[in-house]
Design a protein around this motif. Structure first.
Motif, PDB file in Angstrom:
ATOM      1  N   LYS A 217      -1.444   1.910  -7.945  1.00  0.00           N
ATOM      2  CA  LYS A 217      -1.159   1.542  -9.517  1.00  0.00           C
ATOM      3  C   LYS A 217      -2.288   0.705  -9.894  1.00  0.00           C
ATOM      4  O   LYS A 217      -2.835   0.838 -10.978  1.00  0.00           O
ATOM      5  CB  LYS A 217       0.188   1.357  -9.587  1.00  0.00           C
ATOM      6  N   ALA A 218      -2.638  -0.392  -9.205  1.00  0.00           N
ATOM      7  CA  ALA A 218      -3.804  -1.139  -9.576  1.00  0.00           C
ATOM      8  C   ALA A 218      -4.817  -0.473  -9.779  1.00  0.00           C
ATOM      9  O   ALA A 218      -5.941  -0.663 -10.551  1.00  0.00           O
ATOM     10  CB  ALA A 218      -3.857  -2.327  -8.519  1.00  0.00           C
ATOM     11  N   GLY A 219      -5.242   0.397  -8.705  1.00  0.00           N
ATOM     12  CA  GLY A 219      -6.443   1.123  -8.876  1.00  0.00           C
ATOM     13  C   GLY A 219      -6.256   2.164 -10.133  1.00  0.00           C
ATOM     14  O   GLY A 219      -7.715   2.331 -10.781  1.00  0.00           O
ATOM     15  N   ASP A 220      -5.344   2.733 -10.265  1.00  0.00           N
ATOM     16  CA  ASP A 220      -5.097   3.646 -11.503  1.00  0.00           C
ATOM     17  C   ASP A 220      -5.334   2.592 -12.932  1.00  0.00           C
ATOM     18  O   ASP A 220      -5.872   3.202 -13.728  1.00  0.00           O
ATOM     19  CB  ASP A 220      -3.656   4.181 -11.756  1.00  0.00           C
ATOM     20  N   LEU A 221      -5.013   1.398 -12.912  1.00  0.00           N
ATOM     21  CA  LEU A 221      -5.151   0.624 -14.131  1.00  0.00           C
ATOM     22  C   LEU A 221      -6.739   0.252 -14.400  1.00  0.00           C
ATOM     23  O   LEU A 221      -6.914   0.299 -15.356  1.00  0.00           O
ATOM     24  CB  LEU A 221      -4.438  -0.873 -13.734  1.00  0.00           C
TER      25      LEU A 221
ATOM     26  N   ALA B  49     -10.065  -1.080   0.795  1.00  0.00           N
ATOM     27  CA  ALA B  49     -10.024   0.410   1.295  1.00  0.00           C
ATOM     28  C   ALA B  49      -9.183   1.175   0.271  1.00  0.00           C
ATOM     29  O   ALA B  49      -9.391   2.319  -0.015  1.00  0.00           O
ATOM     30  CB  ALA B  49      -9.039   0.450   2.242  1.00  0.00           C
ATOM     31  N   ILE B  50      -8.249   0.738  -0.906  1.00  0.00           N
ATOM     32  CA  ILE B  50      -7.774   1.157  -1.721  1.00  0.00           C
ATOM     33  C   ILE B  50      -8.560   1.608  -2.993  1.00  0.00           C
ATOM     34  O   ILE B  50      -8.750   2.543  -3.619  1.00  0.00           O
ATOM     35  CB  ILE B  50      -6.705   0.411  -2.353  1.00  0.00           C
ATOM     36  N   LEU B  51      -9.415   0.401  -3.099  1.00  0.00           N
ATOM     37  CA  LEU B  51     -10.422   0.732  -4.560  1.00  0.00           C
ATOM     38  C   LEU B  51     -11.524   1.160  -4.174  1.00  0.00           C
ATOM     39  O   LEU B  51     -12.361   1.696  -5.074  1.00  0.00           O
ATOM     40  CB  LEU B  51     -10.527  -0.803  -5.328  1.00  0.00           C
ATOM     41  N   LEU B  52     -12.113   1.194  -2.920  1.00  0.00           N
ATOM     42  CA  LEU B  52     -13.350   1.952  -2.652  1.00  0.00           C
ATOM     43  C   LEU B  52     -13.434   3.494  -3.248  1.00  0.00           C
ATOM     44  O   LEU B  52     -14.523   3.325  -3.983  1.00  0.00           O
ATOM     45  CB  LEU B  52     -13.640   1.928  -1.087  1.00  0.00           C
ATOM     46  N   PRO B  53     -12.597   4.265  -2.976  1.00  0.00           N
ATOM     47  CA  PRO B  53     -12.677   5.620  -3.423  1.00  0.00           C
ATOM     48  C   PRO B  53     -12.774   5.826  -5.044  1.00  0.00           C
ATOM     49  O   PRO B  53     -13.190   6.600  -5.636  1.00  0.00           O
ATOM     50  CB  PRO B  53     -11.538   6.489  -2.611  1.00  0.00           C
ATOM     51  N   VAL B  54     -11.880   4.816  -5.478  1.00  0.00           N
ATOM     52  CA  VAL B  54     -11.784   4.778  -6.916  1.00  0.00           C
ATOM     53  C   VAL B  54     -13.033   4.306  -7.620  1.00  0.00           C
ATOM     54  O   VAL B  54     -13.436   5.126  -8.712  1.00  0.00           O
ATOM     55  CB  VAL B  54     -10.566   3.741  -7.264  1.00  0.00           C
ATOM     56  N   VAL B  55     -13.606   3.373  -7.033  1.00  0.00           N
ATOM     57  CA  VAL B  55     -14.977   2.713  -7.848  1.00  0.00           C
ATOM     58  C   VAL B  55     -16.099   3.875  -7.442  1.00  0.00           C
ATOM     59  O   VAL B  55     -17.042   4.071  -8.474  1.00  0.00           O
ATOM     60  CB  VAL B  55     -15.492   1.584  -6.992  1.00  0.00           C
ATOM     61  N   VAL B  56     -16.127   4.494  -6.310  1.00  0.00           N
ATOM     62  CA  VAL B  56     -17.158   5.495  -6.276  1.00  0.00           C
ATOM     63  C   VAL B  56     -16.911   6.728  -7.033  1.00  0.00           C
ATOM     64  O   VAL B  56     -17.653   7.148  -7.644  1.00  0.00           O
ATOM     65  CB  VAL B  56     -16.968   6.307  -4.573  1.00  0.00           C
TER      66      VAL B  56
ATOM     67  N   PHE C  56       0.902  -1.047   0.087  1.00  0.00           N
ATOM     68  CA  PHE C  56      -0.018  -0.019   0.046  1.00  0.00           C
ATOM     69  C   PHE C  56       0.910   1.369  -0.128  1.00  0.00           C
ATOM     70  O   PHE C  56       0.543   2.404  -0.875  1.00  0.00           O
ATOM     71  CB  PHE C  56      -0.897  -0.212   1.106  1.00  0.00           C
ATOM     72  N   GLN C  57       1.796   1.360   1.037  1.00  0.00           N
ATOM     73  CA  GLN C  57       2.666   2.595   0.901  1.00  0.00           C
ATOM     74  C   GLN C  57       3.586   2.850  -0.071  1.00  0.00           C
ATOM     75  O   GLN C  57       3.864   3.974  -0.592  1.00  0.00           O
ATOM     76  CB  GLN C  57       3.476   2.420   2.429  1.00  0.00           C
TER      77      GLN C  57
ATOM     78  N   VAL D 242     -10.781   7.886   2.888  1.00  0.00           N
ATOM     79  CA  VAL D 242     -11.322   8.940   2.140  1.00  0.00           C
ATOM     80  C   VAL D 242     -12.248   8.566   1.138  1.00  0.00           C
ATOM     81  O   VAL D 242     -11.575   8.357  -0.199  1.00  0.00           O
ATOM     82  CB  VAL D 242     -10.234  10.278   1.880  1.00  0.00           C
ATOM     83  N   LEU D 243     -13.242   8.754   1.013  1.00  0.00           N
ATOM     84  CA  LEU D 243     -14.373   8.445  -0.088  1.00  0.00           C
ATOM     85  C   LEU D 243     -14.383   9.613  -1.208  1.00  0.00           C
ATOM     86  O   LEU D 243     -14.180   9.104  -2.341  1.00  0.00           O
ATOM     87  CB  LEU D 243     -15.823   8.493   0.369  1.00  0.00           C
ATOM     88  N   LYS D 244     -14.344  10.739  -0.944  1.00  0.00           N
ATOM     89  CA  LYS D 244     -14.505  11.833  -2.092  1.00  0.00           C
ATOM     90  C   LYS D 244     -13.653  12.972  -1.651  1.00  0.00           C
ATOM     91  O   LYS D 244     -13.790  13.469  -0.429  1.00  0.00           O
ATOM     92  CB  LYS D 244     -15.863  12.335  -2.243  1.00  0.00           C
TER      93      LYS D 244
END
Length: 614
Positions: free
Chosen positions: A78-82, A116-123, A71-72, A404-406
């Motif tokens: 980067k997976a979320g950016d993908l 936790a990493i992908l939640l804000p990305v998906v929202v 994570f750090q 942090v969601l948004k």
């Protein structure tokens, strides 16, 4: 006659009931159960604390550090950016790629951290594509649970299953032993979630959701109802406040107000030359020194701002065009295991700890309201915060307590993140290869990977490595293992095993396997899947031995069933985490989760004997 076995079952029943009570922490319940077994003489002192020396406990703790390094270092981000780059405004691509990505990541690192990493990305992607986030977040949580069952290290029950078989003399499971059945479950689940689940979750888009592909501060302010509490005041010339700091005024204690932002004229030479002075907007902290002409955005109710103006001579700006800077706002949700839960904003010293002001909060199933300093933070809460973008980004990096969601905050400048992510990827790959080829014991490979994450700076500080460990899970496993020992010593395991055989044994081992799967599935909806697995693995092994069949399919049935918990929002941390963000009700999980639970059960019961014959 009341025997030792009856006493163990009594302690087990009380422990299970306490697990079901949300206000009781699972780890503390397990500690009390351990002490009860020890003080009643059901287990010896070495047996009581043997769990803390168990290799599974060491592996689970070290895996949290490995996950923190992922994570750090930015590797998970980067997976979320993908995911963002691959969707291209297609709901089909977003859903399928999201499910596959979260499943793969959860097979190697914590499923809670992955969500936790992908939640804000998906929202964020949901808003861009004008989809209600509730259509995607339950599938996100369910896929993380299915992905965790793909590998030996994906979830704690898989590790405990392998160790239980090894201790019983049947040899440990390999890294990919779970993969064939797990993949079939995953693809079955994806098909169900695409064709059935998303239709059951199809909700109307909120009035403002999706109208813009950019972060909309006005939307958040409206949703949390804070616009009526934002006031603008100006510091007049010769005010007695000039030269004093915000801290010296004791505004929160005296008036129950918070100064959020200061707006002042730019006095740089360039502004004087051009004749077009610009405004400088500053996020106010306690050390800010008040100057003549400052305009402050203040968070307070009407009575408080009127009293402040009367006492200090500040001039209210009734028709001001100034609004809160959107880069200073963020919506935050609490993780299911957040250390902030069941404490007030005042107790956790939120502003001092994070440098952010809490403007409003929403309790689960309730309307948003302005917070009070004594308001207790509860499971499922979301909060609206205001502060400097760098503090919002720091909070965003804190995945244990908050997500942090948004936010419109700028991204932090991590010049070496690409290099660190490559290092973290190599360490993770090395760990996996070492475990697959069994060059060293699994616990050794995982501990070496954890140490390398710290030494290479992927985990930036040693203290952060310790903080990344979910001690609740570690303590829970260590303290529940002696419960299994007590059941074995007093004949409780034999009693449960004989009950299964007497009720289902006449039908055959497949019926017993189905019974084990069903019992585990029922318990894992309400109490920890780890605790459930620890208690039932010995039952599975002894039942198989008494039936003269292989215990491997029985043990794997318990492992899979304990991880596949979809029917309630409290069944797994990912389920709990998406509940507030997706605005779900308890019935949403029941409606979507129960059919998936039954479908996955059929797949497991049919396939396990094929891949692992009796």
């Amino acid at each position: 006659m009341f025997t030792d076995m009856h006493l163990v079952f009594l302690i087990l029943v009380v422990t299970t009931i306490c697990f079901l009570v949300p206000r009781f922490r699972a780890d503390l319940v397990a500690v009390h159960a351990l002490l009860a077994l020890l003080l009643t003489g059901l287990i010896t002192v070495p047996e009581a604390f043997a769990g803390f020396a168990n290799s599974v406990v060491i592996m689970v703790a070290a895996l949290f550090i490995v996950g923190e390094g992922v994570f750090q270092s930015g590797l998970a981000q980067k997976a979320g950016d993908l995911l963002v780059k691959s969707t291209k405004n297609s709901e089909w691509k977003l859903t399928i790629f999201m499910l596959l990505l979260v499943a793969v990541l959860s097979g190697f690192i914590s499923n809670t951290g992955t969500v936790a990493i992908l939640l804000p990305v998906v929202v964020s992607l949901s808003r861009q594509m004008q989809l209600h986030p509730g259509k995607l977040l339950i599938p996100l949580a369910f896929a993380s649970s299915m992905g965790g069952a793909l590998t030996l290290i994906g979830t704690a029950p898989n590790l405990i299953a392998s160790q239980s078989l090894a201790d019983a003399g049947y040899g440990a499971l390999s890294f990919f032993s779970f993969t064939p059945v797990g993949l079939t479950m995953l693809f079955t689940g994806i098909l169900y979630l695409w064709f059935v689940g998303r239709r059951l979750l199809d909700k109307p888009i909120e009035d403002r959701t999706g109208n813009s592909t950019k972060f909309d501060a006005a939307e958040l302010i409206e949703q949390y109802g804070v616009s009526d509490f934002i006031h603008t005041v100006k510091v007049p010339v010769n005010s007695e406040l000039i030269g004093r700091t915000i801290k010296q005024l004791h505004l929160p204690a005296t008036y129950n107000i918070t100064v959020l932002e200061a707006i002042k004229k730019d006095r740089k030479p360039l502004s004087k030359i051009t004749g077009r002075p610009k405004s400088i907007r500053i996020t106010v902290d306690p050390s800010y020194i008040i100057e003549s002409g400052d305009i402050f955005l203040i968070y307070a109710d009407e009575d408080a701002i009127e009293k402040l103006a009367a006492d200090t001579g500040l001039i209210r700006q009734k028709d001001s065009l100034y609004q809160l800077e959107e880069a200073h706002l963020a919506e935050v949700i609490l993780t299911p295991r957040s250390r902030l839960l069941n404490q007030s904003i005042k107790q956790v010293k939120f502003r001092a700890k994070y440098g952010l002001s809490v403007l409003a909060m929403k309790h689960q199933f309730s309307e948003a309201k302005r917070f009070t300093k004594d308001e207790i933070l509860l499971y499922g809460d979301s909060i609206l915060v205001h502060g400097k973008w760098k503090d919002i980004n720091l909070l965003s990096a804190e995945k244990n307590d908050t997500v942090v969601l948004k936010s419109a905050a700028e991204e932090t400048d991590l010049a070496n993140q690409t290099q660190k992510s490559m290092v973290a990827g190599l360490i993770l790959l090395g760990m996996l290869i070492t475990m697959v080829f069994e060059w060293v014991p699994a616990v050794v490979a995982i501990v070496i990977a954890a140490v390398l994450m710290v030494l290479t700076g992927c985990v930036r500080q040693t203290d952060q490595a310790y903080q990344s460990i979910n001690w609740q899970t570690v303590i829970l496993i260590a303290c529940m293992l002696p419960m299994a020992t007590a059941l074995e010593n007093t004949g409780g395991v034999t009693f449960m095993s004989e009950g299964l055989i007497n009720s289902l044994g006449a039908i055959g081992p497949l019926a017993v396997l189905a019974g084990l799967y069903g019992i585990t599935s029922l318990f894992s909806q309400f109490i920890s899947n780890t605790a459930t697995a620890v208690l039932l693995f010995p039952v599975a092994i002894l039942t198989a031995e008494q039936m003269a069949v292989s215990p491997i399919p029985m043990v794997m049935a318990v492992a899979f069933s304990s991880s596949m918990a979809f029917a309630t929002p409290v069944a797994t941390p990912p389920n709990a985490m998406v509940m507030a963000a997706g605005k779900y009700t308890f019935l949403d999980f029941v409606r979507v989760g129960v059919p998936l639970q039954l479908l996955i059960a059929v797949v497991a019961i049919v396939l396990l004997p094929l891949f692992f014959p009796f």
